[in-house]
Design a protein around this motif. Sequence first.
Motif, PDB file in Angstrom:
ATOM      1  N   UNK B 126       0.452  -1.325  -0.073  1.00 29.39           N
ATOM      2  CA  UNK B 126      -0.169  -0.321  -0.146  1.00 29.39           C
ATOM      3  C   UNK B 126       0.986   1.660  -0.337  1.00 29.39           C
ATOM      4  N   UNK B 127       0.091   2.156  -0.175  1.00 30.53           N
ATOM      5  CA  UNK B 127       0.693   4.440  -0.749  1.00 30.53           C
ATOM      6  C   UNK B 127       1.720   4.172  -1.909  1.00 30.53           C
ATOM      7  N   UNK B 128       3.018   4.402  -1.031  1.00 28.38           N
ATOM      8  CA  UNK B 128       4.450   4.566  -2.671  1.00 28.38           C
ATOM      9  C   UNK B 128       4.571   3.516  -3.397  1.00 28.38           C
ATOM     10  N   UNK B 129       5.369   4.097  -4.334  1.00 28.78           N
ATOM     11  CA  UNK B 129       5.913   3.430  -5.153  1.00 28.78           C
ATOM     12  C   UNK B 129       6.099   1.927  -4.879  1.00 28.78           C
ATOM     13  N   UNK B 130       7.244   2.704  -3.647  1.00 26.52           N
ATOM     14  CA  UNK B 130       8.749   1.779  -3.462  1.00 26.52           C
ATOM     15  C   UNK B 130       8.669   1.193  -2.841  1.00 26.52           C
ATOM     16  N   UNK B 131       7.301   0.682  -1.232  1.00 19.58           N
ATOM     17  CA  UNK B 131       6.788   0.497  -0.523  1.00 19.58           C
ATOM     18  C   UNK B 131       6.035  -1.052  -1.345  1.00 19.58           C
ATOM     19  N   UNK B 132       5.062  -0.319  -2.307  1.00 19.90           N
ATOM     20  CA  UNK B 132       4.530  -1.780  -3.266  1.00 19.90           C
ATOM     21  C   UNK B 132       5.660  -2.246  -3.735  1.00 19.90           C
ATOM     22  N   UNK B 133       6.734  -2.410  -4.152  1.00 23.41           N
ATOM     23  CA  UNK B 133       7.642  -2.599  -4.997  1.00 23.41           C
ATOM     24  C   UNK B 133       8.556  -3.616  -4.191  1.00 23.41           C
ATOM     25  N   UNK B 134       8.556  -3.195  -2.564  1.00 19.97           N
ATOM     26  CA  UNK B 134       9.386  -4.363  -1.549  1.00 19.97           C
ATOM     27  C   UNK B 134       8.518  -5.113  -1.104  1.00 19.97           C
ATOM     28  N   UNK B 135       6.992  -5.016  -0.621  1.00 19.97           N
ATOM     29  CA  UNK B 135       6.203  -6.299  -0.802  1.00 19.97           C
ATOM     30  C   UNK B 135       5.912  -6.685  -1.468  1.00 19.97           C
ATOM     31  N   UNK B 136       5.406  -6.068  -2.836  1.00 23.58           N
ATOM     32  CA  UNK B 136       5.153  -6.764  -4.280  1.00 23.58           C
ATOM     33  C   UNK B 136       6.374  -7.921  -4.216  1.00 23.58           C
ATOM     34  N   UNK B 137       7.596  -7.566  -4.490  1.00 22.49           N
ATOM     35  CA  UNK B 137       9.232  -8.858  -4.476  1.00 22.49           C
ATOM     36  C   UNK B 137       8.554  -9.659  -3.175  1.00 22.49           C
ATOM     37  N   UNK B 138       8.426  -9.471  -1.825  1.00 18.24           N
ATOM     38  CA  UNK B 138       8.155 -10.806  -1.138  1.00 18.24           C
ATOM     39  C   UNK B 138       7.005 -11.191  -1.615  1.00 18.24           C
ATOM     40  N   UNK B 139       5.648 -10.944  -2.030  1.00 21.92           N
ATOM     41  CA  UNK B 139       4.869 -11.999  -2.199  1.00 21.92           C
ATOM     42  C   UNK B 139       5.154 -12.867  -3.298  1.00 21.92           C
ATOM     43  N   UNK B 140       5.271 -11.757  -3.951  1.00 28.01           N
ATOM     44  CA  UNK B 140       6.308 -12.943  -5.803  1.00 28.01           C
ATOM     45  C   UNK B 140       7.080 -13.787  -5.416  1.00 28.01           C
ATOM     46  N   UNK B 141       7.520 -14.051  -4.478  1.00 24.67           N
ATOM     47  CA  UNK B 141       8.992 -14.699  -4.379  1.00 24.67           C
ATOM     48  C   UNK B 141       8.671 -15.804  -3.350  1.00 24.67           C
ATOM     49  N   UNK B 142       7.292 -15.957  -2.511  1.00 22.60           N
ATOM     50  CA  UNK B 142       6.744 -16.833  -1.685  1.00 22.60           C
ATOM     51  C   UNK B 142       5.944 -17.279  -2.331  1.00 22.60           C
ATOM     52  N   UNK B 143       5.377 -16.135  -3.901  1.00 25.63           N
ATOM     53  CA  UNK B 143       4.492 -16.891  -4.357  1.00 25.63           C
ATOM     54  C   UNK B 143       5.407 -18.392  -5.764  1.00 25.63           C
ATOM     55  N   UNK B 144       6.930 -18.181  -5.613  1.00 22.46           N
ATOM     56  CA  UNK B 144       7.559 -18.772  -6.049  1.00 22.46           C
ATOM     57  C   UNK B 144       8.234 -19.927  -5.584  1.00 22.46           C
ATOM     58  N   UNK B 145       7.486 -20.232  -4.225  1.00 19.54           N
ATOM     59  CA  UNK B 145       8.360 -21.264  -3.422  1.00 19.54           C
ATOM     60  C   UNK B 145       7.126 -21.983  -3.248  1.00 19.54           C
ATOM     61  N   UNK B 146       6.099 -21.895  -3.006  1.00 19.10           N
ATOM     62  CA  UNK B 146       4.652 -22.206  -3.352  1.00 19.10           C
ATOM     63  C   UNK B 146       4.190 -23.606  -4.630  1.00 19.10           C
ATOM     64  N   UNK B 147       5.036 -22.481  -5.725  1.00 14.10           N
ATOM     65  CA  UNK B 147       5.273 -23.198  -6.954  1.00 14.10           C
ATOM     66  C   UNK B 147       6.371 -24.430  -7.137  1.00 14.10           C
ATOM     67  N   UNK B 148       7.133 -24.167  -6.137  1.00 18.24           N
ATOM     68  CA  UNK B 148       8.879 -24.677  -6.377  1.00 18.24           C
ATOM     69  C   UNK B 148       7.887 -26.470  -5.390  1.00 18.24           C
ATOM     70  N   UNK B 149       7.511 -25.905  -4.187  1.00 14.69           N
ATOM     71  CA  UNK B 149       7.118 -26.857  -3.022  1.00 14.69           C
ATOM     72  C   UNK B 149       5.942 -27.710  -4.218  1.00 14.69           C
ATOM     73  N   UNK B 150       4.416 -27.099  -4.528  1.00 11.10           N
ATOM     74  CA  UNK B 150       3.807 -28.353  -5.015  1.00 11.10           C
ATOM     75  C   UNK B 150       4.334 -29.284  -6.755  1.00 11.10           C
ATOM     76  N   UNK B 151       5.596 -28.314  -7.383  1.00  6.16           N
ATOM     77  CA  UNK B 151       6.256 -29.659  -8.357  1.00  6.16           C
ATOM     78  C   UNK B 151       6.960 -30.823  -7.587  1.00  6.16           C
TER      79      UNK B 151
END
Lengths: 84, 237
Positions: B126-151
Motif C-alpha cells: 500500500x502507498x508509495x511505489x517504493x513500498x509496493x515494490x518492496x512488498x510486491x517482491x516479498x509476495x512474488x517470491x513466496x508464490x514462487x516457493x509455493x509453485x516450487x513446493x507444489x512441483x
Amino acid sequence: MNEESPQYRVAHVRRALAEDPRTAEMGVRVNVRGEHLHLSGEVATEQRRDELEQVIVELLPDVEVHNDVRVADTREPARLEELR
Amino acid sequence: MIRIAAVGDVHLGEDARGRLRPALDHLADHADVLLLAGDLTRHGTVEEAHVVADEFAELPVPVVAVLGNHDHHSDQADDVTKVLEDHGIRVLEGEGVTLEIGGRRVGVAGVKGFGGGFAGKCASNFGEPEMKAFVGHTIEIAERLRSALESLDTDLRIALTHYSPIPETLRGEPPEIYPFLGCYQLGEVIDDCGVDLALHGHAHFGCEQGVTPGGTRVRNVAQPVIRSAFATYGLES
Ligand SMILES: [Fe+2]
Ligand SMILES: [Fe+2]
C-alpha cells in the motif's frame, strides 16, 4: 557543531561497515560508550576482523576501538539433530 | 534416516578460500546432501563465486543452494548462479529438485525470500511505489516457493530460503529489524504446502531452532549461529 550523539555515531559506524566495500559487514554489533567503541559479532576471517578497525579509524580517528568480533568456527559439527 | 547438512552465510571471498574444506573433506561421514542457505559471498561478485564453487566442488554428496542478499549486491546474481551451476552446485530460485537418497525421494524447493515482517507487525502492499515494490517482491517470491513446493512429488520435502519464514529463529536480533530479516508469507506457504523441514540463514545473531505456526520445524543455519562448518539434521523417511 554539537558533539555527535552516541545514537548517530552508532548509525554512522554501522552504515560504514555495511556499505564500505572493504567490510560489507551487516553482522557486527556496535556499542558506543563515550570515546570507546565496542564491536562484537562474527566474521569469516582474521583479515576481515582487522578491516573493521581500519574503516572505523578513518571515520572516527579519536575513538578507542575494542574489537571483540570473533572469527567463524569452521570445524566439523559434533552432533546430528534427529528430527522425529 | 536421511542426513541433511546445511550452512548459510559463509560469506566467502579470496581471503576465506579453503576455510571450510577440512570439514567438507569428511562430509560423507555426516550427510547425504549439503544445502547452502544463501550469502555464499561477501559482495556477490563472479570472483567470489569462483571461490564458493571451488570450496564446494567435487563433494561426495549433492550440493543445492539458494542465493542471499549479499550474492545480489553487485547485480551479478545470474553470473554468480552460472559459475556455481557450472561447478555442479544446483542453485534454486523458485524451483524444486528431487534427489534419490537411500531409495527415498527427497525434494528441495528453494528461493532467496525477502523481508516484510511477521503477522501483525509487517509491511503492507500500500502507498508509495517504493513500498509496493518492496512488498510486491516479498509476495512474488513466496508464490514462487509455493509453485516450487507444489512441483515436488517426493517422500520428504525441504524448504530452503535465505530470509526467515518465522520470527522465532530471529531471537537475538533487535526486534526492530525483523521486517528486514524475513516475512510471514514464506511461513504461510510452507504451512500450506506441507514441508518436513525449513532451513534459512541471514540472521547472524538469531538462534537455531523454531517452528512455524503450522508445526514445521525451522532451523536457522547461519554460520555464526551454528558455530561449525555445517549443521546436520536426521529426518525419518
Ligand atoms: Fe549473511
Ligand atoms: Fe543475508
